[in-house]
Motif scaffolding. Structure first.
Motif, PDB file in Angstrom:
ATOM      1  N   PHE A 130       0.842  -1.197   0.000  1.00  0.00           N
ATOM      2  CA  PHE A 130       0.000   0.000   0.000  1.00  0.00           C
ATOM      3  C   PHE A 130       0.882   1.253   0.000  1.00  0.00           C
ATOM      4  CE2 PHE A 130      -2.913   2.857   2.589  1.00  0.00           C
ATOM      5  CZ  PHE A 130      -3.820   3.061   1.570  1.00  0.00           C
ATOM      6  N   THR A 131       1.938   1.225   0.843  1.00  0.00           N
ATOM      7  CA  THR A 131       2.838   2.361   0.968  1.00  0.00           C
ATOM      8  C   THR A 131       3.636   2.567  -0.323  1.00  0.00           C
ATOM      9  OG1 THR A 131       3.031   1.754   3.279  1.00  0.00           O
ATOM     10  CG2 THR A 131       4.577   3.383   2.486  1.00  0.00           C
ATOM     11  N   ALA A 132       4.111   1.464  -0.915  1.00  0.00           N
ATOM     12  CA  ALA A 132       4.889   1.558  -2.156  1.00  0.00           C
ATOM     13  C   ALA A 132       4.025   2.120  -3.284  1.00  0.00           C
ATOM     14  CB  ALA A 132       5.437   0.186  -2.536  1.00  0.00           C
ATOM     15  N   ILE A 133       2.773   1.645  -3.362  1.00  0.00           N
ATOM     16  CA  ILE A 133       1.852   2.107  -4.421  1.00  0.00           C
ATOM     17  C   ILE A 133       1.616   3.619  -4.313  1.00  0.00           C
ATOM     18  CG2 ILE A 133      -0.595   1.987  -5.177  1.00  0.00           C
ATOM     19  CD1 ILE A 133       0.701  -0.482  -6.080  1.00  0.00           C
ATOM     20  N   LYS A 134       1.572   4.113  -3.067  1.00  0.00           N
ATOM     21  CA  LYS A 134       1.333   5.546  -2.853  1.00  0.00           C
ATOM     22  C   LYS A 134       2.462   6.397  -3.431  1.00  0.00           C
ATOM     23  CE  LYS A 134      -2.442   6.024  -0.326  1.00  0.00           C
ATOM     24  NZ  LYS A 134      -3.425   7.086  -0.392  1.00  0.00           N
ATOM     25  N   ARG A 135       3.630   5.776  -3.674  1.00  0.00           N
ATOM     26  CA  ARG A 135       4.793   6.529  -4.158  1.00  0.00           C
ATOM     27  C   ARG A 135       4.890   6.579  -5.676  1.00  0.00           C
ATOM     28  NH1 ARG A 135      10.148   5.895  -0.716  1.00  0.00           N
ATOM     29  NH2 ARG A 135       9.375   6.837   1.173  1.00  0.00           N
ATOM     30  N   VAL A 136       4.051   5.831  -6.369  1.00  0.00           N
ATOM     31  CA  VAL A 136       4.176   5.820  -7.834  1.00  0.00           C
ATOM     32  C   VAL A 136       2.978   6.544  -8.464  1.00  0.00           C
ATOM     33  CG1 VAL A 136       5.530   3.707  -7.959  1.00  0.00           C
ATOM     34  CG2 VAL A 136       3.062   3.550  -8.063  1.00  0.00           C
ATOM     35  N   SER A 137       3.194   7.025  -9.694  1.00  0.00           N
ATOM     36  CA  SER A 137       2.085   7.707 -10.356  1.00  0.00           C
ATOM     37  C   SER A 137       1.108   6.686 -10.936  1.00  0.00           C
ATOM     38  CB  SER A 137       2.603   8.648 -11.432  1.00  0.00           C
ATOM     39  OG  SER A 137       3.593   8.000 -12.168  1.00  0.00           O
ATOM     40  N   LYS A 138      -0.120   7.128 -11.106  1.00  0.00           N
ATOM     41  CA  LYS A 138      -1.152   6.227 -11.632  1.00  0.00           C
ATOM     42  C   LYS A 138      -0.869   5.932 -13.099  1.00  0.00           C
ATOM     43  CE  LYS A 138      -4.656   7.944  -8.539  1.00  0.00           C
ATOM     44  NZ  LYS A 138      -5.874   8.694  -8.358  1.00  0.00           N
ATOM     45  N   PRO A 139      -1.234   4.740 -13.589  1.00  0.00           N
ATOM     46  CA  PRO A 139      -1.018   4.441 -15.011  1.00  0.00           C
ATOM     47  C   PRO A 139      -1.909   5.310 -15.893  1.00  0.00           C
ATOM     48  CG  PRO A 139      -2.231   2.664 -13.934  1.00  0.00           C
ATOM     49  CD  PRO A 139      -1.862   3.624 -12.862  1.00  0.00           C
ATOM     50  N   SER A 140      -1.589   5.378 -17.203  1.00  0.00           N
ATOM     51  CA  SER A 140      -2.371   6.208 -18.126  1.00  0.00           C
ATOM     52  C   SER A 140      -3.804   5.696 -18.199  1.00  0.00           C
ATOM     53  CB  SER A 140      -1.740   6.215 -19.513  1.00  0.00           C
ATOM     54  OG  SER A 140      -1.674   4.889 -20.002  1.00  0.00           O
ATOM     55  N   GLN A 141      -3.972   4.391 -18.044  1.00  0.00           N
ATOM     56  CA  GLN A 141      -5.318   3.813 -17.935  1.00  0.00           C
ATOM     57  C   GLN A 141      -5.251   2.626 -16.975  1.00  0.00           C
ATOM     58  OE1 GLN A 141      -6.608   1.104 -21.101  1.00  0.00           O
ATOM     59  NE2 GLN A 141      -5.009   2.025 -22.355  1.00  0.00           N
TER      60      GLN A 141
END
Ligand code: SF4
Ligand code: SF4
Length: 272
Positions: A130-141
């Motif tokens: 959850f923490t790692a995901i918060k650090r990356v940008s969302k995919p284009s779709q």
């Protein structure tokens, strides 16, 4: 290392190398190596669905900690690979992950996220993910992936017609992914908390709860609680307790079972 650990560490470190160089000489490789390869493939699949550029590689580096006295070090290394040591290593690894996760959670997440994680019984590896995901940008779709290829979480479907409102699934769910309210008037599902343990499926007698064949990576980036079913809440004609149902039953689950048992004992049919 679980798939969640691999994805999280790859995201946080950007590049990750699995040193497979010792596998050919290791006595437990026949057990561990297929699982490592499976987890590597799943993590790579999920990362590409997330459009994340983190790189995971399998290489025959054959890394030895000390450069001096290589022969004896190699012997010590292989002698040290016993199941007991693997268990100790796993324990030490988990302790390190917990420490790192606590620090990351504290420095990365908003207060509301931390409060949510504290409220739920979330495994450490899910907190790290959850923490790692918060650090990356969302995919284009948000891509839809094949749910059969995802071992660590799931998306649920519920057949309202066969569900008996028995409450078993959400009472037994170990992470709180399945929940209800104080009146037991509904079943909610939070895909982000699901660890795909299958307990809810095992306890559901009418097989009302099933796995979806697809999984939307949106659940990683914008987790939202879904309402699977809502029940009517009424008072039992027999014992006066409040109960939930999705039929027009006027008796609670228990009274209905007792009534059916009594009828069968006395040979009373519906028409009598
Ligand atoms: S989904 Fe199954 S286990 Fe859950 S309340 Fe309905 S019947 Fe019971
Ligand atoms: S598989 Fe079912 S019981 Fe297990 S965590 Fe997911 S919702 Fe809960």
């Amino acid at each position: 290392m679980s798939v969640e650990h691999i994805i999280s560490l790859a995201i946080l470190k950007k590049k990750m190398v699995f040193d497979m160089g010792h596998c050919d000489s290791c006595s437990i490789a026949h057990k561990c190596k297929p699982q490592i390869l499976k987890n590597y493939e799943e993590a790579t699949y999920i990362l590409s669905a997330m459009e994340n550029e983190a790189e995971i590689k399998l290489e025959d580096v054959c890394f030895i900690k000390e450069t001096q006295n290589k022969e004896s070090d190699r012997r010590d290394f292989f002698n040290s690979i016993t199941l007991g040591n693997v268990a100790k290593g796993k324990h030490a690894f988990e302790a390190e992950v917990k420490k790192a996760t606590d620090e990351l959670v504290e420095h990365t997440l908003q207060k509301e996220d931390i409060a949510l994680l504290k409220k739920k019984r979330v495994p450490e590896k899910r907190k790290l993910f959850f923490t790692a995901i918060k650090r990356v940008s969302k995919p284009s779709q948000f891509h839809i992936v094949d749910a059969n290829e995802v071992t660590f979480t799931s998306q649920k479907l519920l057949n309202e017609d066969s569900c008996t409102a028995c409450q078993m699934c959400y009472r037994i769910c170990p992470t709180g992914a399945l929940t209800s309210d104080i009146k037991n008037s509904k079943i909610d599902f939070d895909p982000f908390l699901c660890i795909k343990c299958s307990i809810c499926h095992d306890v559901c007698e009418p097989d009302a709860i099933t796995l979806s064949s697809s999984y939307n990576v949106k659940e990683f980036f914008e987790p939202a609680v879904q309402n699977l079913v809502s029940f009517k809440v009424r008072r039992c004609d027999e014992c006066n307790v409040i109960f939930s149902t999705n039929s027009n039953d006027k008796m609670c689950y228990r009274c209905k079972a007792e009534d059916e048992e009594a009828r069968s004992l006395w040979g009373i049919t519906e028409d009598m």
